[in-house]
Design an enzyme around this catalytic site. Sequence first.
Site, short mmCIF file in Angstrom:
data_model
loop_
_atom_site.label_atom_id
_atom_site.label_comp_id
_atom_site.label_asym_id
_atom_site.label_seq_id
_atom_site.Cartn_x
_atom_site.Cartn_y
_atom_site.Cartn_z
NE ARG A 36 91.48 2.93 -85.21
CZ ARG A 36 92.53 2.16 -85.43
NH1 ARG A 36 93.57 2.63 -86.08
NH2 ARG A 36 92.55 0.92 -84.99
CE LYS A 197 100.69 -18.38 -86.71
NZ LYS A 197 102.08 -17.89 -86.69
N GLY A 353 90.78 -6.54 -84.54
CA GLY A 353 90.75 -5.83 -85.82
C GLY A 353 89.97 -6.57 -86.90
N GLY A 376 94.88 -4.48 -80.41
CA GLY A 376 95.87 -4.94 -79.44
C GLY A 376 95.52 -4.52 -78.02
P1 ADP Z 1 91.26 -10.45 -84.79
O1 ADP Z 1 92.01 -9.41 -85.59
O2 ADP Z 1 89.79 -10.32 -84.90
O3 ADP Z 1 91.75 -10.53 -83.37
P2 ADP Z 1 93.07 -12.51 -85.71
O4 ADP Z 1 94.00 -11.45 -86.21
O5 ADP Z 1 93.47 -13.31 -84.56
O6 ADP Z 1 91.61 -11.87 -85.45
O7 ADP Z 1 92.77 -13.54 -86.88
C1 ADP Z 1 92.24 -13.17 -88.12
C2 ADP Z 1 92.78 -14.04 -89.21
O8 ADP Z 1 92.55 -15.41 -88.91
C3 ADP Z 1 92.14 -13.77 -90.53
O9 ADP Z 1 93.10 -13.24 -91.41
C4 ADP Z 1 91.64 -15.14 -90.98
O10 ADP Z 1 91.87 -15.40 -92.35
C5 ADP Z 1 92.47 -16.07 -90.13
N1 ADP Z 1 91.84 -17.39 -90.01
C6 ADP Z 1 90.64 -17.70 -89.48
N2 ADP Z 1 90.38 -19.01 -89.59
C7 ADP Z 1 91.45 -19.56 -90.23
C8 ADP Z 1 91.79 -20.88 -90.64
N3 ADP Z 1 90.95 -21.91 -90.45
N4 ADP Z 1 92.96 -21.07 -91.28
C9 ADP Z 1 93.80 -20.03 -91.49
N5 ADP Z 1 93.54 -18.78 -91.11
C10 ADP Z 1 92.38 -18.52 -90.48
MG MG Z 2 93.93 -9.41 -86.53
#
Ligand code: ADP
Ligand code: MG
Length: 407
Positions: A36, A197, A353, A376
């Site tokens: 950063r 989710k 992230g 975010g």
């Molecule tokens: P990003 O930060 O890239 O936007 P998210 O925060 O939405 O991504 O999601 C990341 C999390 O999703 C990780 O901690 C990962 O372990 C979890 N994850 C991915 N696939 C699964 C799954 N099948 N079951 C439970 N958790 C999952």
């Molecule tokens: Mg995340």
Amino acid sequence: MDKLTIRDLDATGKRVFVRVDFNVPLEDGKITDDSRIQAALPTIKALIAQGAVVILASHLGRPDGKVQDSMRLRPVAERLSQLLKMPVPVTGDALGVGTEDAIKRLKPGEVILLENLRFHVEEEKNDPAFARALANYADVFVNDAFGTAHRAHASTEGIARLLPAYAGLLMEREIEVLGKLVSNPERPFAAIIGGAKVSGKIKVLRNLIDKVDVLVIGGGMANTFLLAQGKQVGKSLAEPDLIEDAKAIMESAAKHGTTVVLPTDVVVAKEVTRGSEYKTLPADKVPASWNIVDVGPATLEAMRKALEPARTVLWNGPLGVFEIPTFAVGTKEIARFLAGRAQSGATVVVGGGDSVAAVEQQGLADKMTHISTGGGASLEFLEGKELPGVAALLDRPKGSAAEARSN
Ligand code: ADP
Ligand code: MG
């Protein structure tokens, strides 16, 4: 770019308040990742080169309006001094007579860093008097903190109403790259949406569904889509109350002629832990007491095939529980594949992230077209929202020469 940037500014001899995102990870007072700080260098260097007085300000962590010694910006100032090869003093407080005096003594081309803005509760409240106190330090405001642009805080929004407000170079790049994705992507345009989710990303899905040619869904969020297809997901992470939303997304995709790729085979584990027993199964054969933790090889093959022709790819969200190496295969394979696509000329943008962390872990960040610095903030941008920190910047006058140049 419909906002003015520091390219439109002659900062010579001006006092410039620059909001940066120096919210770096610290362990025992040491910076574990300085990306950063690195990302803010082009703007800082450009202002120094013009002979501006550069007043940097950032938050670090969540001190919740109280002074917390572990969240002082001193390690950041030290690292920045090394990178700029010049002293960067940090003030004892963002406010106060001592800070005012220190700023008054600065000469053109010199840099100072204000102490953690969030030691003052007024920062996150976008308190007008606090914004006024910050604005009084400077002639011009520059916002280069894309990662905080989705928050209307005193140093991102309030101050921009009080001083001529310009985008920094990092902010400019984020807005241009993400803006092109949602407005005018080179086609075919594919999005890979994964992560934990559906609820966290439903607005992004809704905003992108009529814009993408291909939608690849993976990670925990795919499980809710599997439920919507009438499949069983056992103990997997899923959101049954969002099944209707998942169905609506699928219907919208069918209406717009969007290709949707969902898992057809999955890696399931007895427990979502290291060393747990696991196996690969068809997505409609998940046993009641098992958890889906990754996409399977047939799914990966289908994803690659669907993504191959894309000229633009957005990736947000890991395809599995990538923190556990055994369940990181899908995420790693897709990262490698996308790096290759970017190297062959496709535009590949990674946001979020955890997705960014996955790409960095593999040392592939440099190979991608763009890695968004805002978790975010990039999500909200992709939802189609106007970010308050961006909205508050000066608009480019319509039909100006500069506008013609940038188009
Ligand atoms: P990003 O930060 O890239 O936007 P998210 O925060 O939405 O991504 O999601 C990341 C999390 O999703 C990780 O901690 C990962 O372990 C979890 N994850 C991915 N696939 C699964 C799954 N099948 N079951 C439970 N958790 C999952
Ligand atoms: Mg995340």
